[in-house]
Design a protein around this motif. Structure first.
Motif, PDB file in Angstrom:
ATOM      1  N   ASP A 152      -3.708 -92.990 -62.990  1.00 29.76           N
ATOM      2  CA  ASP A 152      -3.900 -92.147 -64.178  1.00 29.76           C
ATOM      3  C   ASP A 152      -3.705 -92.966 -65.460  1.00 29.76           C
ATOM      4  OD1 ASP A 152      -4.559 -89.921 -62.702  1.00 29.76           O
ATOM      5  OD2 ASP A 152      -2.528 -89.107 -62.675  1.00 29.76           O
ATOM      6  N   GLN A 153      -2.760 -93.919 -65.441  1.00 35.41           N
ATOM      7  CA  GLN A 153      -2.553 -94.780 -66.629  1.00 35.41           C
ATOM      8  C   GLN A 153      -3.784 -95.630 -66.910  1.00 35.41           C
ATOM      9  OE1 GLN A 153       1.072 -97.233 -66.905  1.00 35.41           O
ATOM     10  NE2 GLN A 153       2.130 -95.687 -65.715  1.00 35.41           N
ATOM     11  N   ILE A 154      -4.377 -96.187 -65.840  1.00 31.89           N
ATOM     12  CA  ILE A 154      -5.571 -97.045 -66.034  1.00 31.89           C
ATOM     13  C   ILE A 154      -6.738 -96.203 -66.555  1.00 31.89           C
ATOM     14  CG2 ILE A 154      -7.292 -98.453 -64.812  1.00 31.89           C
ATOM     15  CD1 ILE A 154      -4.922 -99.379 -62.976  1.00 31.89           C
ATOM     16  N   VAL A 155      -6.916 -95.018 -65.978  1.00 30.88           N
ATOM     17  CA  VAL A 155      -8.009 -94.140 -66.445  1.00 30.88           C
ATOM     18  C   VAL A 155      -7.773 -93.754 -67.912  1.00 30.88           C
ATOM     19  CG1 VAL A 155      -9.064 -91.865 -66.113  1.00 30.88           C
ATOM     20  CG2 VAL A 155      -8.621 -93.335 -64.136  1.00 30.88           C
ATOM     21  N   ALA A 156      -6.525 -93.426 -68.250  1.00 31.60           N
ATOM     22  CA  ALA A 156      -6.219 -93.042 -69.640  1.00 31.60           C
ATOM     23  C   ALA A 156      -6.428 -94.228 -70.589  1.00 31.60           C
ATOM     24  CB  ALA A 156      -4.784 -92.532 -69.737  1.00 31.60           C
ATOM     25  N   LEU A 157      -6.049 -95.439 -70.121  1.00 35.25           N
ATOM     26  CA  LEU A 157      -6.248 -96.624 -70.964  1.00 35.25           C
ATOM     27  C   LEU A 157      -7.745 -96.878 -71.175  1.00 35.25           C
ATOM     28  CD1 LEU A 157      -5.152 -99.066 -72.498  1.00 35.25           C
ATOM     29  CD2 LEU A 157      -4.969-100.290 -70.311  1.00 35.25           C
ATOM     30  N   ALA A 158      -8.532 -96.687 -70.130  1.00 37.40           N
ATOM     31  CA  ALA A 158      -9.989 -96.856 -70.277  1.00 37.40           C
ATOM     32  C   ALA A 158     -10.536 -95.873 -71.310  1.00 37.40           C
ATOM     33  CB  ALA A 158     -10.677 -96.652 -68.926  1.00 37.40           C
ATOM     34  N   GLU A 159     -10.033 -94.643 -71.292  1.00 41.19           N
ATOM     35  CA  GLU A 159     -10.496 -93.657 -72.284  1.00 41.19           C
ATOM     36  C   GLU A 159     -10.086 -94.084 -73.693  1.00 41.19           C
ATOM     37  OE1 GLU A 159      -8.772 -90.183 -70.155  1.00 41.19           O
ATOM     38  OE2 GLU A 159     -10.803 -89.375 -70.236  1.00 41.19           O
ATOM     39  N   ASP A 160      -8.904 -94.688 -73.808  1.00 42.74           N
ATOM     40  CA  ASP A 160      -8.454 -95.154 -75.132  1.00 42.74           C
ATOM     41  C   ASP A 160      -9.298 -96.348 -75.597  1.00 42.74           C
ATOM     42  OD1 ASP A 160      -6.406 -94.616 -77.185  1.00 42.74           O
ATOM     43  OD2 ASP A 160      -5.908 -96.729 -76.844  1.00 42.74           O
ATOM     44  N   ILE A 161      -9.661 -97.215 -74.648  1.00 44.45           N
ATOM     45  CA  ILE A 161     -10.522 -98.361 -74.995  1.00 44.45           C
ATOM     46  C   ILE A 161     -11.874 -97.850 -75.497  1.00 44.45           C
ATOM     47  CG2 ILE A 161     -11.792-100.320 -74.015  1.00 44.45           C
ATOM     48  CD1 ILE A 161      -9.319-100.786 -72.165  1.00 44.45           C
ATOM     49  N   ILE A 162     -12.408 -96.823 -74.827  1.00 44.37           N
ATOM     50  CA  ILE A 162     -13.696 -96.261 -75.262  1.00 44.37           C
ATOM     51  C   ILE A 162     -13.579 -95.716 -76.684  1.00 44.37           C
ATOM     52  CG2 ILE A 162     -15.321 -94.355 -74.829  1.00 44.37           C
ATOM     53  CD1 ILE A 162     -14.595 -94.768 -71.768  1.00 44.37           C
ATOM     54  N   ALA A 163     -12.453 -95.063 -76.977  1.00 45.49           N
ATOM     55  CA  ALA A 163     -12.276 -94.434 -78.297  1.00 45.49           C
ATOM     56  C   ALA A 163     -11.936 -95.463 -79.389  1.00 45.49           C
ATOM     57  CB  ALA A 163     -11.187 -93.369 -78.215  1.00 45.49           C
ATOM     58  N   HIS A 164     -11.265 -96.569 -79.007  1.00 46.67           N
ATOM     59  CA  HIS A 164     -10.762 -97.528 -80.018  1.00 46.67           C
ATOM     60  C   HIS A 164     -11.027 -98.955 -79.542  1.00 46.67           C
ATOM     61  CE1 HIS A 164      -8.595 -94.087 -81.688  1.00 46.67           C
ATOM     62  NE2 HIS A 164      -8.090 -93.878 -80.492  1.00 46.67           N
ATOM     63  N   ARG A 165     -12.291 -99.306 -79.354  1.00 45.69           N
ATOM     64  CA  ARG A 165     -12.607-100.618 -78.761  1.00 45.69           C
ATOM     65  C   ARG A 165     -12.032-101.762 -79.576  1.00 45.69           C
ATOM     66  NH1 ARG A 165     -18.730 -99.691 -76.724  1.00 45.69           N
ATOM     67  NH2 ARG A 165     -18.772-101.913 -76.280  1.00 45.69           N
ATOM     68  N   GLU A 166     -12.014-101.624 -80.904  1.00 45.43           N
ATOM     69  CA  GLU A 166     -11.582-102.717 -81.780  1.00 45.43           C
ATOM     70  C   GLU A 166     -10.114-103.093 -81.523  1.00 45.43           C
ATOM     71  OE1 GLU A 166     -12.272 -99.623 -82.617  1.00 45.43           O
ATOM     72  OE2 GLU A 166     -10.396 -98.951 -83.527  1.00 45.43           O
ATOM     73  N   ARG A 167      -9.315-102.130 -81.063  1.00 43.20           N
ATOM     74  CA  ARG A 167      -7.884-102.411 -80.854  1.00 43.20           C
ATOM     75  C   ARG A 167      -7.647-103.407 -79.717  1.00 43.20           C
ATOM     76  NH1 ARG A 167      -5.290 -96.380 -80.864  1.00 43.20           N
ATOM     77  NH2 ARG A 167      -5.872 -95.853 -82.984  1.00 43.20           N
ATOM     78  N   TYR A 168      -8.608-103.520 -78.809  1.00 45.22           N
ATOM     79  CA  TYR A 168      -8.395-104.330 -77.610  1.00 45.22           C
ATOM     80  C   TYR A 168      -9.094-105.690 -77.667  1.00 45.22           C
ATOM     81  CZ  TYR A 168      -6.412-100.013 -76.004  1.00 45.22           C
ATOM     82  OH  TYR A 168      -5.611 -98.903 -75.899  1.00 45.22           O
ATOM     83  N   GLN A 169      -9.914-105.878 -78.725  1.00 40.01           N
ATOM     84  CA  GLN A 169     -10.598-107.172 -78.863  1.00 40.01           C
ATOM     85  C   GLN A 169      -9.542-108.261 -79.055  1.00 40.01           C
ATOM     86  OE1 GLN A 169     -13.166-106.390 -82.173  1.00 40.01           O
ATOM     87  NE2 GLN A 169     -14.602-105.209 -80.925  1.00 40.01           N
ATOM     88  N   GLY A 170      -9.612-109.298 -78.306  1.00 39.66           N
ATOM     89  CA  GLY A 170      -8.646-110.388 -78.461  1.00 39.66           C
ATOM     90  C   GLY A 170      -7.397-110.218 -77.631  1.00 39.66           C
ATOM     91  N   SER A 171      -7.252-109.103 -76.915  1.00 39.21           N
ATOM     92  CA  SER A 171      -6.006-108.905 -76.165  1.00 39.21           C
ATOM     93  C   SER A 171      -5.897-109.857 -74.963  1.00 39.21           C
ATOM     94  CB  SER A 171      -5.847-107.454 -75.728  1.00 39.21           C
ATOM     95  OG  SER A 171      -6.919-107.078 -74.914  1.00 39.21           O
ATOM     96  N   MET A 172      -7.007-110.439 -74.528  1.00 39.34           N
ATOM     97  CA  MET A 172      -6.964-111.436 -73.439  1.00 39.34           C
ATOM     98  C   MET A 172      -7.383-112.827 -73.954  1.00 39.34           C
ATOM     99  SD  MET A 172      -5.833-110.330 -70.569  1.00 39.34           S
ATOM    100  CE  MET A 172      -4.746-109.013 -71.089  1.00 39.34           C
ATOM    101  N   ALA A 173      -7.187-113.063 -75.245  1.00 39.62           N
ATOM    102  CA  ALA A 173      -7.540-114.384 -75.798  1.00 39.62           C
ATOM    103  C   ALA A 173      -6.788-115.479 -75.042  1.00 39.62           C
ATOM    104  CB  ALA A 173      -7.193-114.422 -77.283  1.00 39.62           C
ATOM    105  N   HIS A 174      -7.464-116.571 -74.735  1.00 42.40           N
ATOM    106  CA  HIS A 174      -6.910-117.737 -74.014  1.00 42.40           C
ATOM    107  C   HIS A 174      -6.608-117.449 -72.540  1.00 42.40           C
ATOM    108  CE1 HIS A 174      -6.768-119.330 -78.010  1.00 42.40           C
ATOM    109  NE2 HIS A 174      -5.876-118.427 -78.390  1.00 42.40           N
ATOM    110  N   LYS A 175      -6.997-116.266 -72.041  1.00 39.82           N
ATOM    111  CA  LYS A 175      -6.825-115.964 -70.611  1.00 39.82           C
ATOM    112  C   LYS A 175      -8.174-116.122 -69.913  1.00 39.82           C
ATOM    113  CE  LYS A 175      -2.516-114.669 -70.908  1.00 39.82           C
ATOM    114  NZ  LYS A 175      -1.494-115.647 -70.464  1.00 39.82           N
TER     115      LYS A 175
END
Ligand code: CP
Length: 359
Positions: free
Chosen positions: A16-39
């Motif tokens: 449920d956390q992963i599904v909810a996070l995916a919904e948040d990514i859909i709503a706020h894509r800009e917040r997650y850009q760069g979260s895996m930088a250098h990975k």
């Protein structure tokens, strides 16, 4: 180390956390850009794929990370005989997380025994496909607004359809799920899913070979392709390949809000005349796959060494040299791994790696 090999490696809360996070990514894509930088994500695909490999790649790119790997094992040292475990030991020196697809069942599981980075099963033979399951759950939630209480029909190749096996496992943890299994006799759901999942978890299910009879009661119709590549006997494939075709006439029998899902690729089991029906959700499902894989990568990188997200504890495997796995496509029959077994429902012993019966 937190890995995802089977849907049951995640608790219901983690799903449920992963599904909810995916919904948040859909709503706020800009917040997650760069979260895996250098990975770096390694995609090790020993079997063809369009959606899974490219959506993992797009997901990591949208998160600002990088991707390496192979889509054809013949272009890697696998062609020289390198084992799954040695390959993973090596790739773990270069990558922070690995997504692996393999035609041999249990291959991603043996990878976890030696890996120092999280392993994601991107599909192993006919066995399991947990990231497709996360995609399917997100799609059901977005199409219907809820997962609890649905009646879902699985239609087509329920024997070899790994996406079906994994989704039933995950749905068994939701409330009041009803399952209708629509398949010819040759392609029925394996016993281990019926006994170890449906019966054990109290999931109501029934079997039919008539899509017309089943379709009016469904909230979700999950169509599947007959998996030619899994058949050992071509005549058997020819007998069942055209078992069910979804067309406009059959859609007219369905509820006005029923969602049609398909993991894709399709061959001929959904006519293109269905594509413009608003209930045809299968191309929206593809896009959900990228968002849910973004959510999975972020979650596993966060959880990988967190004791609160440890792998579930299982009964220790059974060591018994007198027993043999009956599945020629199991990892224990293809590489040197000690055959291991587990006690399943109804006193049956099953292979630790692929869930097949033993002899
Ligand atoms: N759904 C799915 O697994 O598609 P691919 O085989 O194209 O990855």
């Amino acid at each position: 180390m937190k890995h995802l090999i089977d849907p049951t490696d995640l608790s219901k809360e983690e799903i449920d956390q992963i599904v909810a996070l995916a919904e948040d990514i859909i709503a706020h894509r800009e917040r997650y850009q760069g979260s895996m930088a250098h990975k770096k994500l390694a995609t090790l695909f020993y079997e063809p794929s369009t959606r899974t490999r490219l959506s993992f790649t797009a997901a990591m790119m949208e998160l600002g990370g990088n991707v390496l790997g192979f889509s054809n094992p013949q272009n890697s040292s696998v062609s020289k005989g390198e084992t799954v475990q040695d390959t993973v030991r090596v790739v773990g020196c270069f990558a922070d997380i690995i997504a692996m697809r393999h035609p041999i069942e249990g291959a991603p599981l043996v990878a976890t025994e030696v890996s120092r980075v999280p392993i994601i099963n991107a599909g192993d033979g006919s066995h399991s496909h947990p990231t497709q399951t996360l995609t399917d759950l997100l799609t059901i939630k977005r199409e219907l607004g809820h997962i609890d209480g649905i009646t879902i029909g699985f239609c087509g190749d329920l024997r070899f359809g790994r996406t079906v096996h994994s989704l039933i496992k995950a749905l068994s943890r939701y409330k009041d799920i009803k399952v209708v299994l629509i398949a010819p006799d040759e392609l029925r759901l394996p016993d281990y899913i019926k006994q170890d999942v449906c019966d054990k978890m109290g999931v109501q299910y029934r079997e039919t070979n008539s899509l017309d009879e089943a379709i009016p009661e469904l909230d979700v119709l999950y169509m599947t392709r007959v998996q030619k590549e899994r058949f050992l006997d071509e005549d058997e494939f020819d007998r069942v390949k055209d078992s069910f075709v979804l067309d406009a006439r059959r859609m007219a029998l369905a509820k006005p809000k029923m969602a049609v899902l398909h993991p894709l690729p399709r061959v001929n089991e959904i006519l293109t005349e269905v594509d413009d029906d608003p209930r045809a959700a299968y191309f929206r499902q593809v896009e959900n796959g990228k968002f849910v894989r973004m959510a999975l990568i972020v979650s596993l990188m966060e959880w990988k060494n967190d004791p609160a997200h440890a792998m579930p504890e299982h009964e220790a495997p059974i060591h018994n040299p007198a027993l043999h796995c009956t599945n020629p496509k199991c990892i224990c029959n293809n590489e040197k791994h000690e055959p291991l077994f587990r006690h399943a429902e109804n006193g049956i012993t099953r292979c630790w790696y692929c869930d097949s019966k033993v002899r």
